[in-house]
Design a protein around this motif. Structure first.
Motif, PDB file in Angstrom:
ATOM      1  N   TRP A  51       0.815  -1.684   0.096  1.00 33.44           N
ATOM      2  CA  TRP A  51      -0.217  -0.297   0.003  1.00 33.44           C
ATOM      3  C   TRP A  51       1.200   1.437   0.367  1.00 33.44           C
ATOM      4  CZ3 TRP A  51      -4.663   0.994  -1.560  1.00 33.44           C
ATOM      5  CH2 TRP A  51      -5.493   1.934  -0.974  1.00 33.44           C
ATOM      6  N   ALA A  54      -0.022   4.293  -2.034  1.00 33.30           N
ATOM      7  CA  ALA A  54      -1.565   5.012  -1.869  1.00 33.30           C
ATOM      8  C   ALA A  54      -1.829   5.379  -2.670  1.00 33.30           C
ATOM      9  CB  ALA A  54      -1.606   4.725  -0.103  1.00 33.30           C
ATOM     10  N   PRO A  55      -3.238   5.540  -3.582  1.00 33.41           N
ATOM     11  CA  PRO A  55      -4.389   4.364  -2.734  1.00 33.41           C
ATOM     12  C   PRO A  55      -4.099   3.465  -4.414  1.00 33.41           C
ATOM     13  CG  PRO A  55      -5.204   6.808  -4.434  1.00 33.41           C
ATOM     14  CD  PRO A  55      -3.801   6.820  -4.099  1.00 33.41           C
ATOM     15  N   THR A 460     -12.580   1.676   5.032  1.00 31.30           N
ATOM     16  CA  THR A 460     -11.140   2.248   6.048  1.00 31.30           C
ATOM     17  C   THR A 460      -9.899   1.372   5.786  1.00 31.30           C
ATOM     18  OG1 THR A 460     -11.948   1.597   8.029  1.00 31.30           O
ATOM     19  CG2 THR A 460     -12.486   3.604   8.041  1.00 31.30           C
ATOM     20  N   LYS A 461      -9.645   0.351   5.108  1.00 26.17           N
ATOM     21  CA  LYS A 461      -8.904  -0.561   5.021  1.00 26.17           C
ATOM     22  C   LYS A 461      -8.849  -0.811   3.651  1.00 26.17           C
ATOM     23  CE  LYS A 461      -7.460  -1.638   9.297  1.00 26.17           C
ATOM     24  NZ  LYS A 461      -8.383  -2.954  10.837  1.00 26.17           N
ATOM     25  N   TRP A 482     -11.118   8.674  -3.195  1.00 27.51           N
ATOM     26  CA  TRP A 482      -9.925   9.211  -2.061  1.00 27.51           C
ATOM     27  C   TRP A 482      -9.644  10.759  -2.517  1.00 27.51           C
ATOM     28  CZ3 TRP A 482      -9.354   4.438  -0.217  1.00 27.51           C
ATOM     29  CH2 TRP A 482      -9.089   3.182  -0.567  1.00 27.51           C
ATOM     30  N   LYS A 488      -6.810   8.745   3.067  1.00 29.59           N
ATOM     31  CA  LYS A 488      -7.159   7.990   4.146  1.00 29.59           C
ATOM     32  C   LYS A 488      -8.313   6.167   3.945  1.00 29.59           C
ATOM     33  CE  LYS A 488      -7.337   7.916   8.563  1.00 29.59           C
ATOM     34  NZ  LYS A 488      -6.964   9.302   9.986  1.00 29.59           N
ATOM     35  N   TYR A 489      -9.389   7.576   3.534  1.00 32.74           N
ATOM     36  CA  TYR A 489     -10.958   7.132   3.754  1.00 32.74           C
ATOM     37  C   TYR A 489     -11.140   6.808   1.487  1.00 32.74           C
ATOM     38  CZ  TYR A 489     -11.923   8.181   7.925  1.00 32.74           C
ATOM     39  OH  TYR A 489     -11.787   8.717   9.692  1.00 32.74           O
ATOM     40  N   TYR A 490     -12.032   5.461   1.556  1.00 30.74           N
ATOM     41  CA  TYR A 490     -12.632   5.438   0.254  1.00 30.74           C
ATOM     42  C   TYR A 490     -14.415   6.016   0.598  1.00 30.74           C
ATOM     43  CZ  TYR A 490     -15.043   2.314  -3.450  1.00 30.74           C
ATOM     44  OH  TYR A 490     -15.877   2.156  -4.265  1.00 30.74           O
TER      45      TYR A 490
END
Ligand code: WT7
Length: 642
Positions: A51, A54-55, A460-461, A482, A488-490
């Motif tokens: 990750w 990310a994303p 959240t993951k 994102w 941090k959040y989808y």
């Protein structure tokens, strides 16, 4: 009503309460365990999740596998070649039984055929086909070669097909002459021809492989078109499946977003297959040795990808594949199929259940449905009335119902009860399955847990079957999913709330995406189809509540100054125009010709007010309108049609 699990069910269930603890204790170790225990890897992976960028996720890094080998060959190698993979039921009553050994031969022949047409690893293949066995063979043949497929739902028009073929640069299209719809053949290949000969654009398509299904007349280009029956049956029935990297693209599937341009959601190999197999095992509770599973979705949607093709076949399950509509030749057709094949797990959509409610409980009552032991729902929120009806009249008042929330983007089920573990709550998808984490955020991006407060659902993951991006548009991927609440959040695009018991209730889309019969449609896409008509100056589309389809498309249209308003005739012409541009599924229920549209001072259309009109409500607060008299003008001057 006691909705806690039945102990006999729990005793045999694949899902267990321990899974929640295991996943909470170590997210990556949990998924690594799922990947290794459910999937056969040619090379084991070295790292579970990368990750770092990310994303943009990488799952099961360094691993390699072949999806078709996992869905077909390994079951034959394990001695289950005689097990039925597919009970095919044609609309007209023709049937075909395909064992795993048969499937291995058919998929191998199809893979050899595609290779003979020049398809190589990495090439894209468009699939525009009805619900017939050859569609499944084709998808698995693509997976075998590592050629990502892009399945386009047979209800989409030539125009929509063109855009999707062009965006994915598909080299080969697999289609049929036609498809059966309520006893009548409807052409399919004709749309492929039109999509290829589109204006001056040069088409990427080199070959079109055509299955004969309806004996419909087709135009033929000898240099490009090939009949399936001329090419495939003569191919060798063995084919070496090459392992693909865990992150090799498996398929692209277009879905509607908030702009007019559909998004090519793409999924990869190892993570996608792991989560499809895992969820089909623990959520649908598939026991391959004894169950007969039936998912009624079309393979043109993600549900058909994950829960007809990849999940159940990876698990070695036996399933029903039905080509037709629920009311052909009579309104008991589904229940007749359940009785005939002793279907034990049924996975369908709330819109279908509401339709059956309308038709009456006496219809399913005529059939023996005692084989049913698990019911599933997907595509939109299921209202408690429909839930209770489904449980009583289909589930014999005892089958657990799994209301599964997920999306094309998530690739597999994310929020759902586990049958045998969860005490059910009619109308709620309840909580994230083991391995998945979700939260509800307020407008400022703060998580909350107070009951009955409405917020935005986020994940959240990272999860194994998450989309890896939008085909050819990494920026749009970041921006769409994102950025709303930070990286941090989808952001799922759905409204949600908790109830007093901590269950999650999904409340529908919060963006300009509509959900009509569980199909996602974008307001912008339909608006742009409408304004492409020479008579239309401006258009605004809203999804209005509809008893059967959940939402229905309602369009408000301003005609051009030089266009003549022929009342009902113009309305019909515009409805048909949308069907031609996008497909019959997008045809507005209503087109209302209006003199003005309600706009804010900054020029944004206030769809909320149009929705009030479409849903026959008193129009809400109009104070932010640039011109507050517009709404009365609309209501007075509206010539409406249906
Ligand atoms: C949207 C995704 C998931 C495969 C079929 C649709 C809505 C889906 C539920 C459910 C409430 C649901 C959401 C989601 N949705 N399942 N069980 N309860 N809403 O896939 O076309 O990508 O649409 O369908 O709004 O965002 P899709």
């Amino acid at each position: 009503m006691d909705l806690s699990p039945d102990s006999a069910f729990t005793a045999q269930a694949n899902g267990t309460a321990d899974l929640y603890d295991a996943a909470a204790a170590d997210h990556e170790a949990f998924w690594a365990e799922q990947a290794r225990s459910r999937i056969s890897w040619a090379t084991d992976f070295e790292r579970t999740l990368d990750w770092d960028d990310a994303p943009f996720a990488k799952w099961f890094v360094g691993g390699s596998l072949n999806v078709a080998h996992n869905c077909v060959d390994r079951h034959v190698e394990a001695g289950n070649g005689d097990r039925v993979a597919i009970h095919f039921e044609g609309e007209g009553g023709d049937t075909r039984t395909i064992t795993y050994a048969d499937l291995q031969k058919e998929v191998s022949k199809a893979a050899n055929a595609l290779e003979s047409l020049g398809v190589e690893t990495g090439d894209r293949v468009a699939v525009y086909m009805p619900m017939i066995p050859e569609t499944v063979f084709t998808m698995l043949a693509c997976a075998r070669i590592g050629a990502p497929h892009s399945v386009i739902f047979g209800g989409f028009s030539a125009e929509a097909l063109h855009t999707r073929i062009a965006d994915a640069e598909a080299k080969v299209v697999v289609t049929t002459d036609g498809q059966w719809r309520r006893g009548k053949p409807a052409p399919l290949k004709a749309a492929v021809d039109a999509a290829i000969h589109h204006g001056d654009d040069e088409s990427p398509v080199e070959k079109v492989l055509v299955v004969k299904r309806t004996d419909t007349d087709v135009e033929w280009d000898d240099s490009r078109d090939v009949w399936w029956h001329d090419l495939v049956p003569g191919q060798p029935d063995t084919h070496e499946a090459q392992p693909m990297d865990s992150e090799h693209p498996l398929f692209i599937l277009y879905t509607s977003g908030t702009t007019g341009k559909p998004k090519g959601i793409f999924h990869t190999t190892g993570g996608y297959l792991t989560q499809a197999a895992y969820t089909n095992a623990v959520v649908h509770d598939v026991h391959p040795e004894t169950d007969v599973y039936w998912c009624t979705a079309d393979v043109g949607w993600v549900t058909g990808h994950s829960y007809i093709v990849y999940g159940p076949l990876a698990n070695g399950a036996t399933q029903v594949l039905y080509e037709g509509t629920p009311d052909t030749p009579h309104q008991g057709r589904w229940w007749e199929i359940v009785e005939k094949y002793k279907v034990s797990i049924l996975y369908t959509a709330p819109t279908a259940i509401r339709t059956f409610m309308k038709w009456g409980a006496d219809i399913p009552a005529k059939f023996d449905m005692s084989s049913i032991r698990v019911l599933g729902s997907v595509g939109e929120p299921i209202n408690p009335e429909a839930w209770l009806w489904y449980r009583k009249h289909v589930g014999g008042d005892k089958a657990p119902i799994v209301d599964t929330w997920w999306q094309t983007e998530t690739g597999a089920i994310m929020i759902s009860p586990l049958p045998g573990v969860t005490t059910l709550e009619p109308g709620s998808a309840q909580k994230p399955i083991p391995g998945i984490s979700a939260e509800i955020l307020d407008d400022d991006g703060n998580p909350f847990t107070e009951p009955e407060k409405v917020g935005y659902l986020v994940l959240t993951k990272p999860w194994p079957s998450m989309l890896r991006g939008i085909w050819g548009d990494p920026e749009r991927y970041k921006e769409t999913y994102w950025s709303r609440f930070g990286p941090k959040y989808y952001f799922a695009g759905d409204g949600a709330k908790y109830d007093e018991k901590g269950n999650i209730w999904l409340l529908g889309r919060v963006d300009d995406v509509m959900n009509v019969s569980g199909h996602r449609l974008s307001t912008a896409e339909i608006e742009s189809a409408l304004v492409s008509h020479p008579s239309v100056a401006e258009a605004a589309v809203v999804g209005a509540a509809d008893e059967t389809t959940g939402q229905a498309v309602c369009a408000f249209v301003i005609l051009r100054g030089d266009a003549v308003d022929n009342g009902e005739e113009t309305v019909q012409e515009l409805r048909n125009h949308v069907a031609k541009e996008i497909g019959p599924i997008a045809k507005p229920r209503q087109v209302m010709i209006v003199p003005e549209l309600p706009k804010t001072r900054s020029g944004k259309i206030m769809r909320r007010l149009l929705k009030d009109v479409a849903e026959n409500r008193e129009v809400g607060d109009v104070t932010t309108l640039a011109d507050s008299s517009v709404m009365s003008l609309i209501k007075e001057g509206m010539s409406s049609g249906s």
